[in-house]
Write a protein that holds these residues in place. Structure first.
Motif, mmCIF file in Angstrom:
data_model
loop_
_atom_site.group_PDB
_atom_site.id
_atom_site.type_symbol
_atom_site.label_atom_id
_atom_site.label_comp_id
_atom_site.label_asym_id
_atom_site.label_seq_id
_atom_site.Cartn_x
_atom_site.Cartn_y
_atom_site.Cartn_z
ATOM 1 N N LEU A 249 0.826 -1.201 0.000
ATOM 2 C CA LEU A 249 0.000 0.000 0.000
ATOM 3 C C LEU A 249 0.862 1.254 0.000
ATOM 4 O O LEU A 249 0.533 2.255 -0.654
ATOM 5 C CB LEU A 249 -0.928 -0.006 1.213
ATOM 6 N N PHE A 250 1.993 1.208 0.708
ATOM 7 C CA PHE A 250 2.902 2.350 0.753
ATOM 8 C C PHE A 250 3.445 2.665 -0.647
ATOM 9 O O PHE A 250 3.441 3.823 -1.096
ATOM 10 C CB PHE A 250 4.056 2.066 1.714
ATOM 11 N N VAL A 251 3.907 1.642 -1.356
ATOM 12 C CA VAL A 251 4.447 1.844 -2.713
ATOM 13 C C VAL A 251 3.347 2.323 -3.653
ATOM 14 O O VAL A 251 3.531 3.262 -4.434
ATOM 15 C CB VAL A 251 5.095 0.549 -3.249
ATOM 16 N N LEU A 252 2.181 1.681 -3.578
ATOM 17 C CA LEU A 252 1.057 2.064 -4.436
ATOM 18 C C LEU A 252 0.618 3.505 -4.180
ATOM 19 O O LEU A 252 0.266 4.238 -5.115
ATOM 20 C CB LEU A 252 -0.121 1.119 -4.219
ATOM 21 N N SER A 253 0.623 3.909 -2.910
ATOM 22 C CA SER A 253 0.194 5.275 -2.583
ATOM 23 C C SER A 253 1.177 6.313 -3.127
ATOM 24 O O SER A 253 0.773 7.393 -3.553
ATOM 25 C CB SER A 253 0.036 5.444 -1.072
#
Length: 493
Positions: A249-253
């Motif tokens: 989720l961190f990378v996607l965000s």
């Protein structure tokens, strides 16, 4: 973790740029042989303990492709077991070691400059090692980009990987040209059934040193790539499939913004369970199409032209063949850009079909010019350019785009590995058989028969490739990677 509310295209492009550098190394490593192969051939012709034949030279010129087969076959295991990032790091290390070893294959075990059968095996070992790196990079670079990129620009970003491959080939053509400088490449001719060097004194520098410098030049981009891989993240899809949802989720965000990242992560989790899906969960047709895309990309003969470009242009009587080769590299770059900027507008299938037709016209043009005597040498040269340019806006980039996105998430690692392994198998077959076929003689035509035969064969394969795409390959433009899971589930019913 501090999630990002608004995505950053600059962050996305910086990540993709590093992966694309892996594509540049792919092109650099596979094309470096084009400038080095004549000096290398003349060097090993001087061996006293064995006869260095055309067959040996074909194998040596193509030995890196054996490593490519191994690397691509292992890419699924590496990608699934160690992740996409670690696999790219391993590829970079292999590129670097191969460059140094190919430059100095005598390292530790053999006297410098003394050609022998054992030294030939050592040289081929280093070329195979680099090939393993190419095989890993060829499968994992487009996979990495596809798993990082938003669906609306995925095709464009994966196409940049092919641009980097062609740019890497152009760079090495130019580097080889600069290294050779005013020095002469050796002329090798068959005398009484045995290869002989016709100008050993004039070509002494190329035989002793030139080919070595061409191979070691790759160490610079290889070292840079290896260093930069440390700074890129693992792909969110691999992170999600291995239970690291927060990191995913961190990378996607950071790429898409938090709101869209949550929706993408949910879609990934709904379709991905890498540990339980088997290869043929979605039927055999998806695997067959992936394999045949790879087979046709190589069977059309493009890499035989790229690897032996200087030799081909020399046989056409066109001045300095290295100049013609660099010019062809520039044409290739321009037409690869055509694919980059049209793949999301025109779609994958139309580009493949139009490219196949253009390649067939170019290949048949070369065959015709060898069948009819007295024609201007510009006819086969222009035909070669048409053939090469048509590949560059179609099968070159689009095949990689389709292989990266056509397979469902849950089988992508294994399926891409199989498809790319077939690509390198046929690359080796085409590259190692090109010279024997190209040099075939028959009756009054002499070796022009071989020239006509090989390009006529490639032209026929191009026609078959167009029919295959028209009848069997699905259009993937605008679809998410998760959409492909649903598409193949529907087709199997």
């Amino acid at each position: 973790m501090n999630y990002t509310e608004k995505g950053s295209r600059a962050y996305l492009f910086s990540i993709v740029l590093v992966a694309v550098l892996g594509g540049l190394l792919f092109g650099y490593d596979t094309a470096v042989i084009s400038g080095a192969e004549k000096g290398l051939q003349a060097f090993f012709i001087g061996a006293d303990d064995f006869l260095y034949t055309d067959t040996w030279h074909g194998i040596t010129s193509s030995s890196a492709l054996l490593g490519c087969i191994i690397g691509s076959a292992l890419s699924g295991f590496f990608a699934s077991r160690f992740g996409r990032k670690v696999s790219l790091l391993a590829a970079g290390v292999m590129f670097f070691l191969s460059a140094l070893g190919s430059y100095y294959p005598e390292f530790l075990f053999f006297p410098h400059g003394d050609p022998s059968y054992s030294l030939l095996l050592a040289f081929n070992f280093y070329r195979v090692l680099g090939g393993v790196g190419v095989g890993l990079a060829s499968a994992i670079c487009p996979m990495y980009i596809a798993e990082i990129a938003p669906s609306n620009i995925r095709g464009t970003l994966v196409s940049w990987n092919q641009f980097a491959i062609i740019f890497g080939q152009l760079v090495v053509y130019f580097v080889n040209f600069l290294i050779l400088g005013d020095h002469l490449n050796p002329i090798v001719e068959i005398v009484d059934g045995v290869n002989r060097i016709m100008n050993p004194d004039e070509a002494a520098w190329s035989i002793e040193t030139g080919w070595r410098l061409m191979f070691v030049s790759e160490a610079v981009p290889a070292g840079l790539f290896t260093l930069l891989v440390f700074f890129v993240p693992e792909t969110p899809r691999y992170l999600a499939m291995t239970g690291r949802d927060e990191k995913a989720l961190f990378v996607l965000s950071r790429i898409n913004g938090l709101t869209q990242a949550k929706a993408i992560l949910k879609d990934i989790k709904d379709t991905a369970n890498e540990k339980t899906e088997k290869l043929f969960t979605y039927g055999w047709m998806v695997i067959f199409i992936g394999i045949m895309l790879s087979v046709f990309q190589q069977a059309v003969g493009i890499n035989a032209v790229l690897y032996f470009a200087p030799r081909i242009f020399e046989s056409m009587g066109m001045g300095n063949p290295m100049v013609q080769t660099v010019f062809m590299g520039i044409v290739n770059i321009l037409f690869t850009l055509l694919a980059v900027f049209t793949v999301e507008k025109w779609g994958r299938k139309p580009l493949l079909i139009y490219g196949s037709i253009g390649m067939a016209i170019g290949a048949f043009g070369v065959a015709f010019s060898n069948a009819v005597s007295g024609l201007s040498p510009m006819i086969p040269v222009i035909s070669i350019m048409i053939y090469s340019a048509s590949f560059m806006f179609s099968w070159g980039p689009i095949c990689w785009v389709l292989i990266a996105e056509i397979f469902p998430n849950t089988i992508r690692g294994a399926a891409v590995a199989i498809a790319v392994a077939f690509q390198w198998i046929f690359n080796f077959i085409v590259s190692s058989t090109f010279l024997p076929m190209y040099n075939m003689s028959a009756g009054d035509m002499g070796d022009k028969f071989g020239h006509m035969f090989v390009y006529g064969l490639y032209g026929a394969i191009c026609v078959i490739a167009a029919i295959f795409v028209w009848r069997l390959v699905p259009e993937t433009k605008g679809k998410t990677l998760e959409d492909m899971t649903r598409l193949w589930k529907t087709r199997r019913k």
